[in-house]
Design a protein around this motif. Structure first.
Motif, short mmCIF file in Angstrom:
data_model
loop_
_atom_site.label_atom_id
_atom_site.label_comp_id
_atom_site.label_asym_id
_atom_site.label_seq_id
_atom_site.Cartn_x
_atom_site.Cartn_y
_atom_site.Cartn_z
N MET A 1 5.75 -0.40 9.79
CA MET A 1 4.62 -0.19 8.88
C MET A 1 3.45 -1.07 9.31
N ALA A 2 2.26 -0.51 9.33
CA ALA A 2 1.06 -1.25 9.71
C ALA A 2 0.71 -2.27 8.64
N LYS A 3 0.00 -3.30 9.07
CA LYS A 3 -0.44 -4.31 8.11
C LYS A 3 -1.35 -3.67 7.08
N GLN A 4 -1.33 -4.22 5.88
CA GLN A 4 -2.13 -3.70 4.79
C GLN A 4 -3.03 -4.80 4.23
N LEU A 5 -4.12 -4.39 3.60
CA LEU A 5 -5.01 -5.30 2.88
C LEU A 5 -4.65 -5.29 1.41
N ASN A 6 -4.68 -6.43 0.77
CA ASN A 6 -4.59 -6.48 -0.68
C ASN A 6 -6.01 -6.32 -1.20
N VAL A 7 -6.23 -5.29 -2.02
CA VAL A 7 -7.58 -4.96 -2.46
C VAL A 7 -7.67 -4.99 -3.97
N GLU A 8 -8.77 -5.55 -4.47
CA GLU A 8 -9.07 -5.54 -5.89
C GLU A 8 -10.50 -5.07 -6.07
N LEU A 9 -10.71 -4.10 -6.95
CA LEU A 9 -12.04 -3.61 -7.29
C LEU A 9 -12.25 -3.88 -8.77
N VAL A 10 -13.21 -4.76 -9.06
CA VAL A 10 -13.42 -5.22 -10.42
C VAL A 10 -14.88 -5.05 -10.79
N SER A 11 -15.12 -4.57 -12.02
CA SER A 11 -16.48 -4.54 -12.55
C SER A 11 -16.56 -5.53 -13.71
N VAL A 12 -17.74 -5.70 -14.25
CA VAL A 12 -17.91 -6.61 -15.39
C VAL A 12 -17.02 -6.19 -16.55
N GLU A 13 -16.85 -4.89 -16.74
CA GLU A 13 -16.11 -4.37 -17.89
C GLU A 13 -14.59 -4.37 -17.70
N GLU A 14 -14.11 -4.14 -16.45
CA GLU A 14 -12.67 -3.94 -16.27
C GLU A 14 -12.26 -4.02 -14.81
N MET A 23 -7.82 0.14 4.95
CA MET A 23 -9.21 -0.18 5.28
C MET A 23 -10.07 -0.06 4.04
N VAL A 24 -11.11 -0.89 3.98
CA VAL A 24 -12.11 -0.81 2.93
C VAL A 24 -13.47 -0.67 3.62
N VAL A 25 -14.27 0.28 3.15
CA VAL A 25 -15.60 0.50 3.70
C VAL A 25 -16.61 0.32 2.57
N GLY A 34 -16.77 -2.03 7.69
CA GLY A 34 -15.39 -1.60 7.55
C GLY A 34 -14.49 -2.81 7.69
N VAL A 35 -13.59 -3.01 6.76
CA VAL A 35 -12.71 -4.17 6.77
C VAL A 35 -11.27 -3.70 7.01
N LEU A 36 -10.68 -4.24 8.06
CA LEU A 36 -9.29 -3.96 8.41
C LEU A 36 -8.47 -5.24 8.23
N PRO A 37 -7.14 -5.15 8.19
CA PRO A 37 -6.33 -6.36 8.10
C PRO A 37 -6.68 -7.33 9.24
N GLY A 38 -6.76 -8.62 8.93
CA GLY A 38 -7.09 -9.62 9.93
C GLY A 38 -8.58 -9.87 10.10
N SER A 50 -24.53 1.96 -4.20
CA SER A 50 -23.64 1.97 -3.04
C SER A 50 -22.34 2.68 -3.39
N GLN A 51 -21.54 2.88 -2.37
CA GLN A 51 -20.22 3.46 -2.57
C GLN A 51 -19.21 2.61 -1.80
N VAL A 52 -18.09 2.33 -2.43
CA VAL A 52 -16.99 1.62 -1.78
C VAL A 52 -15.87 2.62 -1.60
N ARG A 53 -15.36 2.72 -0.36
CA ARG A 53 -14.27 3.63 -0.06
C ARG A 53 -13.03 2.82 0.32
N ILE A 54 -11.91 3.18 -0.27
CA ILE A 54 -10.64 2.51 -0.01
C ILE A 54 -9.74 3.53 0.66
N LYS A 55 -9.35 3.24 1.90
CA LYS A 55 -8.49 4.17 2.65
C LYS A 55 -7.06 3.66 2.58
N ARG A 56 -6.20 4.46 1.95
CA ARG A 56 -4.80 4.10 1.76
C ARG A 56 -3.95 4.75 2.84
#
Length: 94
Positions: A1-14, A23-25, A34-38, A50-56
């Motif tokens: 299994m390839a390395k993974q990023l731990n990702v959190e997307l938080v707004s003021v409300e929740e 990957m996160v873009v 684009g952010v990859l593991p490491g 803006s738009q944030v894309r999370i590639k699972r």
């Protein structure tokens, strides 16, 4: 299994999404990144709007429309701290 990023997307409300991703873009004021593991640690100011894309694993992609905030990359993962965020409609996802 390839390395993974731990990702959190938080707004003021929740906390909108948390999990592992390949990957996160995001678009910052310096350009799209684009952010990859490491990835080197960084702190970026998100462009507005803006738009944030999370590639699972398996090809699934999540997209969120965000306004304001920051992108933080550390050795533990990626955190997106947005003033406001909501899921993007499929037509808006790139």
């Amino acid at each position: 299994m390839a390395k993974q990023l731990n990702v959190e997307l938080v707004s003021v409300e929740e906390k909108l999404w948390t999990g592992e991703a390949e990957m996160v873009v995001a678009r910052t004021t310096e350009g799209e990144i684009g952010v990859l593991p490491g990835h080197a640690p960084l702190l970026g100011l998100l462009a507005e709007p803006s738009q944030v894309r999370i590639k699972r694993s398996g090809g699934e992609q999540l997209a969120y429309e965000v306004t304001g905030g920051f992108l933080s990359v550390t050795g533990e993962g990626v955190t997106v701290l947005a003033e406001s965020a909501s899921p993007a409609s499929p037509a808006q996802s790139r």
